[in-house]
Design a protein around this motif. Sequence first.
Motif, short mmCIF file in Angstrom:
data_model
loop_
_atom_site.label_atom_id
_atom_site.label_comp_id
_atom_site.label_asym_id
_atom_site.label_seq_id
_atom_site.Cartn_x
_atom_site.Cartn_y
_atom_site.Cartn_z
N UNK A 211 34.79 36.84 84.22
CA UNK A 211 35.52 35.61 84.56
C UNK A 211 35.32 35.30 86.03
N UNK A 212 34.83 34.08 86.31
CA UNK A 212 34.62 33.64 87.69
C UNK A 212 35.88 32.95 88.19
N UNK A 213 36.56 33.59 89.15
CA UNK A 213 37.84 33.08 89.65
C UNK A 213 37.68 31.76 90.39
N UNK A 214 36.49 31.47 90.86
CA UNK A 214 36.25 30.22 91.59
C UNK A 214 35.99 29.07 90.61
N UNK A 215 35.05 29.30 89.65
CA UNK A 215 34.69 28.26 88.68
C UNK A 215 35.66 28.16 87.52
N UNK A 216 36.56 29.15 87.40
CA UNK A 216 37.53 29.18 86.30
C UNK A 216 36.85 29.19 84.92
N UNK A 217 35.78 29.97 84.80
CA UNK A 217 35.07 30.07 83.53
C UNK A 217 34.34 31.41 83.48
N UNK A 218 33.89 31.75 82.30
CA UNK A 218 33.19 33.03 82.11
C UNK A 218 31.69 32.85 82.37
N UNK A 219 31.07 33.88 82.95
CA UNK A 219 29.67 33.82 83.35
C UNK A 219 28.92 35.09 82.94
N UNK A 220 27.59 34.94 82.74
CA UNK A 220 26.74 36.09 82.45
C UNK A 220 26.13 36.70 83.70
N UNK A 221 26.21 35.95 84.80
CA UNK A 221 25.56 36.44 86.02
C UNK A 221 24.05 36.26 85.97
N UNK A 222 23.61 35.26 85.21
CA UNK A 222 22.18 34.99 85.07
C UNK A 222 21.89 33.51 85.31
N UNK A 223 20.78 33.24 85.99
CA UNK A 223 20.25 31.88 86.03
C UNK A 223 19.27 31.76 84.87
#
Length: 442
Positions: A211-223
Amino acid sequence: MRASLKKRLIGLLLVCFVCIVASSAPFQCFATFPNELRLFSGQGKQLQLTMPVTAKITVSNPDVLTVNGIAQHSFQVDLKEPLSLTPTQQGQTEMKLKLFGTIPLKTVKVNVVPDIKVIPGGQTIGVKIKSVGILVVGHHLVALDHDRKVSPGEDSKIQTGDIITHIDGVKSNDVSKVSDIVNQAGVGKKPLDLTIRRGEQNFHVSLTPAYDAVDKSYRLGLYIRDSAAGIGTLTFYSPQYGVYGALGHVITDMDTQTPIVVGDGQIVDSNVTSIAKSRNGEPGEKHSQILKDSRILGTIEKNTPFGIFGKMNEAPGHYLRNDPLPVAFAEEVKEGPAQIYTVLNGQTVEKFDIQIVHVTRQDYPATKGLVIKVTDPKLLEKTGGIVQGMSGSPIIQNGKVIGAVTHVFVNDPTSGYGCFIEWMLQDSGIMNKSGVGGLKAS
């Protein structure tokens, strides 16, 4: 002392004799006389030995090949004159030459294959290619809080250049759908099962979104990315097989520099609006416009070191010429004048003069078979030589399609590389359908 001097003189005379023989026309012709020869049916060839002697020629299968118009098993020829070979039907035969009818001189294996003709292109095309999966082009950090940042993808050993082909067993090649899948897994605290393709290997990775506290959404950590677009040049179209070839080189992802594995794609009409000229150290480029309603010309099914290939059910139009031309085997290409077909403005295909300055003899598919130099004053004035977007422009020599432009020399944009049309035809499938095999390395 005299014996030693005599030996030296004899040795010097032998060296001179060898040099004279090696530089003689008959020796040079003999050195280039092939051991194996491929001929397209309907296309003849002349061989020359330039030797002031007679020889006996034996053709194992005269139904396949005639020599000097003679369809006999065995006969005499004058080697001062060229040997004119005319294939009469598909098949294999062997031609043996014996000096004075008794001394073995040369044996040539001849393979006559179906004739191949294609319509040369030159049209500027828009390329829209979609990967077979989701391409990983980099890693990024997910801010868990003010102090902690992680990259779930990097921690899971996913590498740049990997392709995510399935998510939880479902085929995935659309980036726009990934965000919802990741958020659902994150909210449900469930790890995702990713099927990863790395080169020729496929394996599974379990990855829990963060969970990205800045974007308020879940992320994979991948581009990630799923497609690429650009322009290039159509090399050929085969009405007989309904296929095309273009570009002359592989399409790679701009970030990872890895070849894009094709899921699907299209080539479309494109208009050249302007050209930035090439200068030493700075390659120029065609500026082209792809409209939303641009006509779809064909599909993209393969992306190889020799270009893109796929189906094309009808001629794309805007041809310089719409009659098929014969193609040349790699061994037929010679140093000397040639032409390229390409577009400088709008959709008008034009012909320009070039010089083939070097030919690399290749027994197996390899890029950079030709070194070419632009000599046409109009092309040099308009482009400075070879520009980006010109790759795939067909090269014509002696009325045959012989190859395609592939790369520009950065420090000399008047020159660049080309590939042989034979390798493009192999990747398009035409060579295989026609039963045309490659040469074996000697």
